[in-house]
Design a protein around this motif. Structure first.
Motif, mmCIF file in Angstrom:
data_model
loop_
_atom_site.group_PDB
_atom_site.id
_atom_site.type_symbol
_atom_site.label_atom_id
_atom_site.label_comp_id
_atom_site.label_asym_id
_atom_site.label_seq_id
_atom_site.Cartn_x
_atom_site.Cartn_y
_atom_site.Cartn_z
ATOM 1 N N LEU A 182 0.828 -1.206 0.000
ATOM 2 C CA LEU A 182 0.000 0.000 0.000
ATOM 3 C C LEU A 182 0.863 1.258 0.000
ATOM 4 O O LEU A 182 0.533 2.241 -0.679
ATOM 5 N N VAL A 183 1.939 1.227 0.750
ATOM 6 C CA VAL A 183 2.846 2.380 0.776
ATOM 7 C C VAL A 183 3.462 2.592 -0.601
ATOM 8 O O VAL A 183 3.546 3.725 -1.091
ATOM 9 N N LYS A 184 3.896 1.510 -1.225
ATOM 10 C CA LYS A 184 4.486 1.612 -2.569
ATOM 11 C C LYS A 184 3.492 2.199 -3.571
ATOM 12 O O LYS A 184 3.867 2.929 -4.493
ATOM 13 N N ASN A 185 2.200 1.893 -3.377
ATOM 14 C CA ASN A 185 1.151 2.382 -4.265
ATOM 15 C C ASN A 185 0.581 3.733 -3.831
ATOM 16 O O ASN A 185 -0.417 4.197 -4.388
ATOM 17 N N ARG A 186 1.217 4.342 -2.821
ATOM 18 C CA ARG A 186 0.841 5.691 -2.340
ATOM 19 C C ARG A 186 -0.567 5.726 -1.738
ATOM 20 O O ARG A 186 -1.226 6.761 -1.739
ATOM 21 N N PHE A 187 -1.014 4.589 -1.213
ATOM 22 C CA PHE A 187 -2.360 4.509 -0.652
ATOM 23 C C PHE A 187 -2.549 5.477 0.515
ATOM 24 O O PHE A 187 -3.621 6.078 0.676
ATOM 25 N N TYR A 188 -1.528 5.606 1.346
ATOM 26 C CA TYR A 188 -1.668 6.404 2.566
ATOM 27 C C TYR A 188 -1.351 7.887 2.378
ATOM 28 O O TYR A 188 -1.527 8.664 3.311
ATOM 29 N N ASP A 189 -0.903 8.267 1.194
ATOM 30 C CA ASP A 189 -0.628 9.688 0.949
ATOM 31 C C ASP A 189 -1.938 10.473 0.958
ATOM 32 O O ASP A 189 -2.853 10.188 0.174
ATOM 33 N N GLY A 190 -2.030 11.433 1.861
ATOM 34 C CA GLY A 190 -3.222 12.270 1.917
ATOM 35 C C GLY A 190 -4.330 11.751 2.804
ATOM 36 O O GLY A 190 -5.347 12.431 2.980
#
Length: 293
Positions: free
Chosen positions: A73-81
């Protein structure tokens, strides 16, 4: 909106020559290791929030599938924002995406729980307390506070421990992460999949915007929540953006000595020396930053 459960380290006071702990004498002495150990950047999760930086040490040795999911999820930028949308003072701070705000986000497959695992006799385990109030015994395993019973081991929900939020059914965790706040909510032990702990940035955790207890800690307005501007693994950051962190080995002589001194309360300040029993969640395992150059 579905209401989720959450879960949420510990340096302790252990191993002194105290009568109350005589029953521990039959346990083999752990092998002594080097004092300070460098933490690998690929297991450090950096959360850049509008209240400061928080660093979480992931524990793939205990909850490999949950750590794998978080890294993906981090690699896919899920938690950004995303935001800390449910924060209860003295209990938990949960971040992710509330179900009613998912919108066009891809639905994720719920995960099989990783509440506990078989004891690995090769692990560098340090006994702290036997019996423990809520388990046969507690101790430290590779820097994490753990409990053991009937050949099963699990992470103890000490302050700072993180787990994956879920619904009532055990295999329903998806993506939202909860950080334990305040007193140790040990009723969550073996009921939540814990997979890491906060090791840096407690000042930022303390500044997270809280919700109202009457509302279950849910902060309805997104603009009133603490925002995670960016979530990255340390291995994906340039060296100038990384923190070079070391943690005291919980199987080192330095750590054991510290625990023994705390257990026996040898300082002149203490008029009551206690009975030698110790809660595994009492102190944190020391972490320090090493300046490079």
């Amino acid at each position: 909106m579905k209401v989720l459960l959450f879960s949420g380290l510990a340096m302790i006071l252990a191993l002194g020559a105290i009568n109350a702990q005589a029953q521990q004498s039959s346990v083999a002495e752990p092998e002594v290791k080097a004092g300070w150990q460098t933490l690998p950047q690929d297991n450090l999760l950096y959360l850049e929030t509008d209240q400061g930086r928080i660093v979480i040490l992931l524990a793939p040795q205990f909850a490999p599938e949950h750590v794998k999911r978080v890294k993906e999820l981090v690699k896919n930028r899920f938690y950004d924002g995303v935001t800390f949308y449910r924060v209860i003072e003295g209990f938990v701070a949960q971040f992710g995406v509330p179900e009613h705000e998912w919108g066009s986000r891809t639905k994720l497959t719920p995960m099989k729980a990783e509440f506990s695992w078989p004891v690995n006799g090769r692990d560098p385990y340090l006994l702290v307390q036997r019996p423990d109030l809520l388990a046969e015994e507690t101790g430290f395993n590779q820097g994490f506070a753990v409990a053991r019973e009937q050949n099963q081991e699990w992470l103890v929900h000490c302050p700072g421990v993180v787990n994956m939020a879920r619904a009532n059914e055990p295999d329903t965790a998806v993506a939202d992460i909860a950080i334990m706040l305040g007193q140790a909510p040990r009723h969550l032990d073996k009921n939540m999949s814990a997979f890491g702990k906060v090791i840096w940035g407690q000042y930022a955790v303390n500044r997270l915007r809280r919700g109202e207890v009457a509302d279950g800690g849910v902060i309805g307005s997104a603009s009133a929540r603490t925002v995670i501007k960016q979530a990255r693994l340390g291995s994906d950051l340039t060296p100038d953006k990384q923190l070079q962190l070391e943690m005291l080995n919980t199987n080192s002589s330095e750590f054991s000595q510290s625990l023994a001194e705390r257990r026996s309360r040898i300082h002149v300040f203490y008029q009551h020396k206690g009975n030698g029993n110790m809660d595994v969640c009492y102190p944190q395992v020391p972490v320090r930053e090493v300046k490079v150059g």
